[in-house]
Every structure is written in structure tokens, then in C-alpha cells.
Scaffold this active site. Structure first.
Site, PDB file in Angstrom:
ATOM      1  N   GLY A 141       3.082   5.577  -2.900  1.00 21.14           N
ATOM      2  CA  GLY A 141       4.107   6.322  -3.333  1.00 21.14           C
ATOM      3  C   GLY A 141       4.522   6.828  -4.966  1.00 21.14           C
ATOM      4  O   GLY A 141       4.648   7.986  -5.250  1.00 21.14           O
ATOM      5  N   ALA A 196       0.755  -1.239   0.059  1.00 25.32           N
ATOM      6  CA  ALA A 196       0.042   0.015  -0.012  1.00 25.32           C
ATOM      7  C   ALA A 196       0.769   1.186   0.022  1.00 25.32           C
ATOM      8  O   ALA A 196       0.545   2.244  -0.705  1.00 25.32           O
ATOM      9  CB  ALA A 196      -0.761   0.010   1.272  1.00 25.32           C
ATOM     10  N   ASP A 197       1.886   1.241   0.751  1.00 26.32           N
ATOM     11  CA  ASP A 197       2.827   2.536   1.014  1.00 26.32           C
ATOM     12  C   ASP A 197       3.468   2.574  -0.310  1.00 26.32           C
ATOM     13  O   ASP A 197       3.577   3.809  -0.686  1.00 26.32           O
ATOM     14  CB  ASP A 197       3.682   2.252   1.954  1.00 26.32           C
ATOM     15  CG  ASP A 197       3.164   2.022   3.336  1.00 26.32           C
ATOM     16  OD1 ASP A 197       2.651   3.235   3.912  1.00 26.32           O
ATOM     17  OD2 ASP A 197       2.787   0.941   3.755  1.00 26.32           O
ATOM     18  N   THR A 198       4.169   1.662  -1.154  1.00 22.12           N
ATOM     19  CA  THR A 198       4.963   1.835  -2.144  1.00 22.12           C
ATOM     20  C   THR A 198       4.233   2.153  -3.429  1.00 22.12           C
ATOM     21  O   THR A 198       4.302   3.188  -4.085  1.00 22.12           O
ATOM     22  CB  THR A 198       5.678   0.727  -2.614  1.00 22.12           C
ATOM     23  OG1 THR A 198       4.813  -0.547  -2.442  1.00 22.12           O
ATOM     24  CG2 THR A 198       6.857   0.314  -1.283  1.00 22.12           C
TER      25      THR A 198
END
Length: 414
Positions: free
Chosen positions: A179, A174-176
Site C-alpha cells: 500500500g 505485505a499488504d501495508t
């Protein structure tokens, strides 16, 4: 944009300055991409540093995760809860092209550096905001980590074995992904500005769950159109047959994708089943899905009779997509990774006080022949660039820069 000084072989984002106000992974991953391609990335860290410095760190002072995600950035320590810290950040905002943050909605507004203030300080600045659920909507104020976002987006419901609890990918998806979308959004607004198109749009607003949801293809349309609710199916993908990980004689596994009709025919010939290659009932996805178990059993019987190396060679020769199930040592030693520059070696002090030794790190993506990015340095020591950035970018005198850096350190100690 900030003043540009290009060398004879510039990277695509040289002359761009990015101010990172984030921590953990989402915003830092986004700003790392900018840094990989030449942007001047200034990472603001709270006293004590980004929590990522400690993640998966059995020895030493800085984790290899931070060395990776923090590469090509300048580390500046400021206390954003203090008046001095906010005033310094405002000067850096005025000198930046992109500001990236991943705090809970309302946080930077409380600090006095919300979107309106950023626009006043720097009308051309692009603001990238990454949060769990976005800046609007009924859930905007929920705490949002990638784990919850992946669940809310539907990914974890689909991941794992059917008879077991929901599982996760062993990386911060989810974070990458958020990003990446942050970088895409920022570059679109910057391109629009560069083309002379005037707009009031200066903010990119991303919810962690949205990036993940965007990867789930036709999950919701299939439900609406057919009443189909996809379930966990382990290593299988519904409607994609044959495809999976198959064991070889040397206890290694190979993933084979034989789900396109032409590829399926070639795969069947490789495993010695010409009759199935010529079976018209298997010439469609529906036909192959109806005989999924039979086909997987036949492929498994073949892979169990050969080594991984021999299976790969036979499938490569036939033009069947396949690849070994690699672990970290396999990746580090593979010649293709090395030839593509996807494994880079850098000297690192792993344990505090020991001599630096070679450590392999992931390379830069994407490849842009003639203008590729590069790792100029790994994630730096905490506050390594505080004085130089306050002096050279924020306009502090040498004495003022040292004084603020010292005050910030003292505040942290107390």
C-alpha cells in the site's frame, strides 16, 4: 485533477479524489494515506461490505480494524457485477484523480473497467494495481494474500527461532508495505504530470511479494557474492552484535542496540565493563560477532539486576539506543505517543445500541509541521455516503441516486 477548494490551512492532498475499488488491507491502506492528508476518498464496497468490517470483532457491527483502515473515506455500496454498478463506477472514475484496486489480475477487465477503459474515461487518472504477484509473469494468476506473499518473498523463512517452523510478524506486513509503495508510485506519476512532463505511464503495478522483498536488504546479493544463505535466528540479526531483548527485574524486557562501535563502548561502560569498552578486538562488527554469546550474557546479567525504568534511564543518559518492549496498554498510556499525536481518542459505538465511548486509535503518519494530516472521521457505516456521492460526484439526480442505492440493497437481500 478534480476541482480544488482549499481552506486557509489546507492539507497536502486536498482537492485530490481517490476511488478505492479494493477490499481487505492493501488497497484500503493505500487510500487511507491519501484520506489522512485531505484527499476525497470514495470507497466502493460490495453489498454486505468489505470483509475487514468483521475481522477481530468480538462485539458490535464494525471492527476497530475497519474503523482504523477505513477512516477519512466515504462508503458507497455498488454491485460491480451489475450493469448499474459498473455504469456508476465509470462516472466516478471520470471524476477521480487516482483509482486503486487490489483484485486478482484480470478482474476489473472482466467488469469492463480495465486500464484502457479507465484511460478513455479519464486520460489523466492514475491507476494503482496491487495483486499477489503483479500483472505480468508466470504467477500473475495465482491467488495472492499477504501470508503467501511474505513466504514467497523470503521474509517468513527468516522469521522465528532456528529450530521451529517459519513464523510471521503479527501484522499484515505485505499488504501495508505494498500500500505504501502504491501511494509513492501514484504520487510520482501525479508529480510528473504536474510538472508538465508528458508520458504514457499511467499505471502503478505492485506485487505483494515485491514490497516485502524490497525490505530484505542484501539477502540475495549475500547469497550470490558469498554463498551465504541466511537462516532463522530468532531475535538476533546476523552480524549485528550486541542487539536484542533483555529481561529486567520486573519481568519486563528492554531492547538494546549496541552494535555500532562507539555505542558499544558506551554500553559496556554502562554495564560496568570498561575493560571491554577499551578492548580493540571488539572495535569491529566481526570481533563482536565472534563473542556474541559472551556479550549477550554480560548484558543480560546487568539488565536482570535493574528495573526497566532504571535500565532505560541509564542507557538514555549514556546515549545507547534502547526501548521497552511495549504491549497495547503501554502504548496507549505512554506520554510520548500522546505528545506526538500518535494516539487519538474518538467516541465510538463499540457494542450495537450502546452509547458511544472513548476509544484510542493510531494517529496519522508522517508528521508534516504546518500541513499535517488528521483523522476527520473513522471508518464509516456501510453505504453511509452512497446517495451523496452518486448525486454530487457521479452526477445522478437525487431520485436516481436513491433508486440505485435501493436496488443494490434489494439485490443483496435476495
Amino acid at each position: 485533477m478534480s476541482e480544488i477548494h482549499l481552506d486557509d490551512n489546507p492539507m497536502p492532498l486536498e482537492g485530490i479524489r481517490v476511488l478505492e475499488l479494493g477490499n481487505y488491507i492493501a488497497a484500503p491502506f493505500a487510500s487511507r494515506i491519501f484520506g489522512d492528508f485531505g484527499a476525497d476518498v470514495i470507497k466502493i464496497e460490495k453489498p454486505g461490505g468489505d470483509e475487514l468490517r468483521d475481522w477481530r470483532r468480538p462485539v458490535g457491527d464494525i471492527s476497530m480494524l475497519f474503523r482504523t483502515v477505513g477512516r477519512n473515506k466515504r462508503s458507497v455500496v455498488l454491485d460491480l457485477r451489475s450493469e448499474d454498478g459498473i455504469e456508476a463506477v465509470k462516472k466516478l472514475i471520470a471524476a477521480s484523480d487516482v483509482v486503486i484496486e487490489n483484485f486478482r489480475p484480470g478482474t476489473i477487465e472482466k467488469w469492463g473497467i480495465g486500464p484502457d477503459i479507465i484511460s478513455e474515461l479519464n486520460p489523466d487518472a492514475v491507476l494503482v494495481r496491487i495483486s499477489g504477484y503483479g500483472q505480468t509473469g508466470p504467477y500473475r494468476n495465482r491467488a495472492g494474500f499477504g501470508s503467501a506473499a511474505e513466504s514467497f518473498a523470503g521474509l517468513r523463512f527468516l522469521t522465528g527461532e532456528a529450530d521451529r517452523p517459519a513464523a510471521r510478524a503479527a501484522a499484515s506486513m505485505a499488504d501495508t508495505v505494498a500500500g505504501l509503495y502504491g501511494v509513492v508510485g501514484a504520487l510520482m506519476l501525479m508529480l510528473q504530470r504536474a510538472r508538465g512532463i508528458h508520458t504514457t505511464a499511467r499505471t502503478v503495478d505492485i506485487g505483494l511479494y515485491e514490497g516485502v522483498f524490497s525490505l530484505l536488504e542484501s539477502l540475495v546479493p549475500e547469497y550470490d557474492a558469498y554463498g551465504m544463505v541466511r537462516q532463522r535466528s530468532g531475535g538476533k540479526l546476523p552480524g549485528v552484535v550486541p542487539m536484542g531483548a533483555y529481561p529486567c527485574t520486573d519481568d519486563l524486557e528492554i531492547v538494546i542496540g549496541g552494535n555500532a562501535s562507539s555505542v558499544f563502548k558506551r554500553l559496556m561502560r554502562v554495564i560496568g565493563r570498561v575493560d571491554l569498552a577499551e578492548d580493540e578486538s571488539l572495535n569491529t562488527a566481526e570481533g563482536r560477532q565472534a563473542r556474541e554469546e559472551e556479550l549477550n550474557d554480560l548484558i543480560t546479567a546487568w539488565t536482570r539486576s535493574v528495573s526497566l525504568k532504571d535500565a532505560q534511564a541509564a542507557l538514555d543518559e549514556a546515549g545507547v539506543p534502547a526501548g521497552p518492549v511495549y504491549d497495547a496498554p503501554s502504548i496507549a498510556e505512554d506520554p510520548h505517543y500522546q505528545a506526538r499525536g500518535m494516539v487519538e481518542e474518538h467516541l465510538v459505538e463499540v457494542e450495537t445500541g450502546e452509547a458511544p465511548r472513548p476509544v484510542r486509535f493510531p494517529g496519522v503518519v508522517p508528521h508534516i509541521p504546518g500541513a499535517s494530516g488528521k483523522t476527520r472521521w473513522l471508518g464509516p457505516e456501510l453505504g453511509a455516503h452512497t446517495v451523496e456521492v452518486l448525486r454530487d460526484v457521479a452526477g445522478f439526480s437525487e431520485e436516481q441516486a436513491h433508486e440505485l442505492a435501493a436496488r443494490t440493497e434489494v439485490t443483496h437481500v435476495r
